[in-house]
Design a protein around this motif. Sequence first.
Motif, PDB file in Angstrom:
ATOM      1  N   ASP A  15       0.597  -1.322   0.127  1.00 11.03           N
ATOM      2  CA  ASP A  15       0.106   0.151   0.097  1.00 11.03           C
ATOM      3  C   ASP A  15       0.698   1.032  -0.166  1.00 11.03           C
ATOM      4  O   ASP A  15       0.162   1.973  -0.789  1.00 11.03           O
ATOM      5  CB  ASP A  15      -1.027  -0.099   1.137  1.00 11.03           C
ATOM      6  N   GLN A  31      -2.478   9.775  -2.527  1.00 14.80           N
ATOM      7  CA  GLN A  31      -4.266   9.049  -3.484  1.00 14.80           C
ATOM      8  C   GLN A  31      -5.418   9.177  -3.270  1.00 14.80           C
ATOM      9  O   GLN A  31      -5.769  10.639  -2.570  1.00 14.80           O
ATOM     10  CB  GLN A  31      -4.518   7.462  -2.310  1.00 14.80           C
ATOM     11  N   CYS A  33      -9.617   9.555  -4.411  1.00 14.75           N
ATOM     12  CA  CYS A  33     -10.220   8.438  -5.022  1.00 14.75           C
ATOM     13  C   CYS A  33     -10.770   9.122  -6.714  1.00 14.75           C
ATOM     14  O   CYS A  33     -11.054   9.750  -7.108  1.00 14.75           O
ATOM     15  CB  CYS A  33     -11.899   8.501  -4.342  1.00 14.75           C
ATOM     16  N   PRO A  45      -5.722   0.994  -0.075  1.00 12.04           N
ATOM     17  CA  PRO A  45      -6.494  -0.404  -1.165  1.00 12.04           C
ATOM     18  C   PRO A  45      -7.891   0.226  -1.818  1.00 12.04           C
ATOM     19  O   PRO A  45      -8.281   0.161  -3.176  1.00 12.04           O
ATOM     20  CB  PRO A  45      -5.911  -1.715  -1.162  1.00 12.04           C
ATOM     21  N   PRO A  53     -11.736   0.672  -5.697  1.00 11.49           N
ATOM     22  CA  PRO A  53     -10.962   0.457  -4.965  1.00 11.49           C
ATOM     23  C   PRO A  53      -9.694   0.853  -6.262  1.00 11.49           C
ATOM     24  O   PRO A  53     -10.273   2.019  -7.274  1.00 11.49           O
ATOM     25  CB  PRO A  53     -11.109  -1.172  -6.314  1.00 11.49           C
ATOM     26  N   ASP A  54      -9.088   0.963  -5.661  1.00  9.99           N
ATOM     27  CA  ASP A  54      -7.858   1.640  -6.595  1.00  9.99           C
ATOM     28  C   ASP A  54      -7.136   3.078  -6.757  1.00  9.99           C
ATOM     29  O   ASP A  54      -7.747   3.656  -7.636  1.00  9.99           O
ATOM     30  CB  ASP A  54      -7.555   0.844  -8.220  1.00  9.99           C
TER      31      ASP A  54
END
Length: 148
Positions: A15, A31, A33, A45, A53-54
Amino acid sequence: MSDAAAFPIPVPDADTQPFWDGCARGELLIQRCGRCGKWLWQPRPICSSCQAPDPVWTRVSGDGVVASWMVMRPPTLPAYAGMVPFVLLLVELEQGVRLIGYLVDDAGRVLTTDGAAEHVRIGARVALRFHDQAGTPLPCWTMAPARV
């Protein structure tokens, strides 16, 4: 054990590896979304808001404001003994996520200070720098010039 080995250093996992890879390149990656747009910290994750996800690793400037701060004084771990006193900052990035790092000079060297000379205060603007700690570049901040 050398002084460098005595510093705690991060151990990347699946991660967090992209974050540390970015730091090694002098980039701060956070990160975001791809579905709802929420900025995420700690790395994960799936989105903590919509469970997509991702999340996408996104380069950010790293600029922000001091949300909180503290002065580290003795006693400390032996590796930090030659650094005290030094300032740890909780920085709120422009994206709303908060990260912790040292107060450093423009070259990324940890300042031996209690923060008074640098006028550290909540709400003060800071700019991203990287400090090499035992071979690992860590995101840190320097006081930014006041905006006119």
